[in-house]
Scaffold this active site. Structure first.
Site, short mmCIF file in Angstrom:
data_model
loop_
_atom_site.label_atom_id
_atom_site.label_comp_id
_atom_site.label_asym_id
_atom_site.label_seq_id
_atom_site.Cartn_x
_atom_site.Cartn_y
_atom_site.Cartn_z
CG HIS A 3 7.31 -1.57 -9.75
ND1 HIS A 3 5.96 -1.53 -9.53
CD2 HIS A 3 7.72 -2.77 -9.27
CE1 HIS A 3 5.54 -2.64 -8.95
NE2 HIS A 3 6.60 -3.43 -8.77
CE1 TYR A 32 5.76 8.94 -12.97
CE2 TYR A 32 7.44 10.11 -11.74
CZ TYR A 32 6.16 10.03 -12.23
OH TYR A 32 5.28 11.06 -11.99
CG HIS A 81 2.09 -1.21 -10.77
ND1 HIS A 81 2.95 -0.75 -9.82
CD2 HIS A 81 1.02 -1.75 -10.10
CE1 HIS A 81 2.43 -0.99 -8.61
NE2 HIS A 81 1.28 -1.60 -8.76
CD GLU A 126 8.79 2.39 -8.17
OE1 GLU A 126 8.45 2.73 -9.31
OE2 GLU A 126 8.01 1.92 -7.33
CE1 TYR A 138 3.51 3.61 -2.21
CE2 TYR A 138 4.10 5.79 -3.01
CZ TYR A 138 3.73 4.49 -3.26
OH TYR A 138 3.60 4.04 -4.55
CG ASN A 191 3.70 -4.25 -5.82
OD1 ASN A 191 4.07 -5.42 -5.65
ND2 ASN A 191 4.50 -3.21 -5.60
O1 0X9 Z 1 3.36 1.53 -4.87
C1 0X9 Z 1 3.94 0.60 -5.41
O2 0X9 Z 1 3.43 -0.50 -5.60
C2 0X9 Z 1 5.38 0.80 -5.91
N1 0X9 Z 1 5.52 2.10 -6.52
S1 0X9 Z 1 4.79 2.39 -7.95
O3 0X9 Z 1 4.95 3.81 -8.23
N2 0X9 Z 1 5.56 1.62 -9.10
O4 0X9 Z 1 3.43 1.98 -7.90
C3 0X9 Z 1 6.34 0.68 -4.75
C4 0X9 Z 1 6.28 -0.64 -4.06
C5 0X9 Z 1 7.26 -0.76 -2.92
N3 0X9 Z 1 7.07 -1.97 -2.19
C6 0X9 Z 1 6.12 -2.14 -1.23
N4 0X9 Z 1 5.41 -1.16 -0.80
N5 0X9 Z 1 5.96 -3.34 -0.73
ZN ZN Z 2 4.76 0.06 -10.08
#
Ligand code: 0X9
Ligand code: ZN
Length: 465
Positions: free
Chosen positions: A353, A355, A230, A428, A405, A300
């Site tokens: 990543h 935060y 990201h 994170e 989530y 991602n």
């Molecule tokens: O949403 C995401 O991609 C990640 N959080 S962020 O705030 N950096 O965007 C978390 C990713 C956790 N992993 C998976 N959901 N596979």
């Molecule tokens: Zn991220």
């Protein structure tokens, strides 16, 4: 009593995590018994307000391109009950709003950036539904302007005062990061090498750095670490650089991490996005390849493992756009090929990543846990414990779906589920500034603390495999 009909994303089984799971058409009734029934012009005002609230909630419009953030405000909204949480979740699907995080628990604050043209309707909506909110930045543009000047002067200081292209008192550009990797390979040729592993959509060369102890043994187990999937999460890139700095330049103190393991590090997965955050739109998250009416894919959400099943958008303008196809992006193809190339040797995949202070492990696509989750949990917990005892900072540990989530198509699930890495963790890092914009003074404390956690996790992995 008013009846408000909306497509509200259903939170299944009360779990605060799986909010993306099922979309249901629900009727939310909100009872205004405590207030007198509006009449005459008052009733008309209520109707109009409701209409504009509905419009605000339901319209998803094209995202912005170049942005100076002048007058943009950042709000913390405290969703106190399920209705308020659902309202926030529905609102988060409107691409005009930048949700820095999403409500996970009934009382968790959600941070949202709102551009000037939407602020009055947004605040009207918050007041109408009696939502509890505070403004944490009255003018994000002004904040960024000051920070950019400071970063610029810190970059110049680094250039003047050290022989290296990067330091930990500034956020560096992609060219400086690549130059640093090459400097290390030159300075430590027996232990460090740099590989060009592919090209981004805009033609930037992605480079990995491989760090060994120089004993010449081949086929060692591998820790593979990446950052910057990201674009806007700058502290993640800095964190990866600090890991590289420690392993390459503070070798003696970290020899235990390199005895039976080699480290392969890709510090910038998404250089086009990263450069775009420096040059044009500070809070850009995605890659930059055009898709549909907008640009960029959430890298991602783009990995081919339960791709697009949950927590990913089909709208190319959304920040969580899953891509036109799985692995539509050259950058995710590069990570895929690196991961698959390490199958067997790759024991620990760590992706940085920000935060929120989380150590997350599979799965991100389902709330079920992998059968051997306890080992990964132990590794992640070792990281959280080490950080807690060194600085007091707390990290939450758990599966992505259950702690944060559900979101499918992540690199962590792919590394674990397809490439066979037995330990796969998304870290994170903490929020700085209002989230994605740590001050330059925060960089060093954050990355050293992060390193403490990474070191502890790596030692645990080395001990187990
Ligand atoms: O949403 C995401 O991609 C990640 N959080 S962020 O705030 N950096 O965007 C978390 C990713 C956790 N992993 C998976 N959901 N596979
Ligand atoms: Zn991220």
């Amino acid at each position: 009593m008013s009846i408000f009909v909306a497509d509200i994303t259903h939170t299944s089984s009360g779990a605060h995590s799986s909010w993306y799971k099922r979309k249901l058409r629900v009727i939310v009734q909100f009872n205004r018994r405590s207030e007198p029934e509006p009449n005459g012009s008052k009733r008309c005002y209520h109707k109009m307000l409701l209409k504009s609230c509905l419009l605000l909630l339901l319209c998803g419009v094209v995202a912005l391109s170049a942005t100076n953030y002048d007058g943009y405000k950042i709000y913390d909204v405290n969703a106190r009950n399920n209705f308020e949480k659902q309202l926030m979740l529905r609102l988060s699907q409107n691409e005009e709003y930048d949700f820095f995080d999403l409500p996970r628990e009934a009382d968790a604050a959600t941070r949202i950036m709102v551009q000037p043209k939407d602020q009055s309707s947004f605040e009207d909506m918050l007041s109408h539904f009696n939502l509890d909110y505070t403004i944490v930045d009255e003018n994000f543009g002004a904040t960024l302007e000051k920070e950019q000047l400071e970063n610029q002067s810190q970059r110049l200081m680094t250039a003047r005062s050290t022989s290296r292209s990067v330091g930990f008192t500034a956020f560096h550009r992609f060219a400086e990061i690549n130059a640093y990797l090459d400097e290390l390979a030159k300075a430590y040729p027996s232990r460090v090498s740099v590989q060009t592993v592919g090209k981004s959509y805009e033609g930037r060369y992605l480079k990995t750095i491989t760090i060994t102890n120089g004993d010449g043994k081949t086929g060692k187990n591998v820790v593979f670490l990446d950052a910057g999937i990201h674009a806007r999460e700058w502290i993640a890139h800095a964190g990866a650089l600090y890991v590289i700095h420690q392993l390459a330049e503070n070798f003696a103190a970290n020899a235990d991490l390199l005895k039976n393991y080699d480290w392969v590090i890709l510090p910038v997965v998404n250089p086009d996005g990263y450069e775009y955050t420096h040059s044009t739109t500070r809070l850009w998250r995605k890659t930059r390849k055009p898709a549909g009416t907008c640009s960029g894919t959430d890298a991602n959400r783009n990995f081919d493992f339960h791709w697009g099943e949950v927590g990913a958008s089909s709208s190319s303008c959304a920040d969580t756009f899953k891509g036109v196809t799985a692995f539509s992006e050259p950058e995710t193809q590069i990570v895929r090929d690196l991961l698959l190339g390490l199958t067997g040797r790759g024991k620990f995949y760590l992706t940085l990543h920000s935060y929120g202070n989380y150590l997350l492990y599979p799965w991100g696509w389902t709330s079920a846990l992998p059968s051997d989750w306890k080992i990964i949990d132990e590794v992640a917990q070792a990281g959280a414990d080490a950080i807690r005892s060194s600085t007091g900072t707390r990290y939450s540990v758990g599966s992505s779906t259950n702690v944060l989530y559900a979101a499918a198509g992540g690199s962590d699930d792919y590394a674990f589920g397809v490439a066979g890495f037995p330990i796969s963790i998304t870290m994170e890092l903490p929020a700085g500034g209002t989230g994605f914009n740590p001050t330059t003074a925060q960089i060093l404390p954050f990355v050293t603390e992060t390193w403490t956690g990474i070191r502890a996790m790596a030692l645990k992995v080395i001990d187990k495999y």
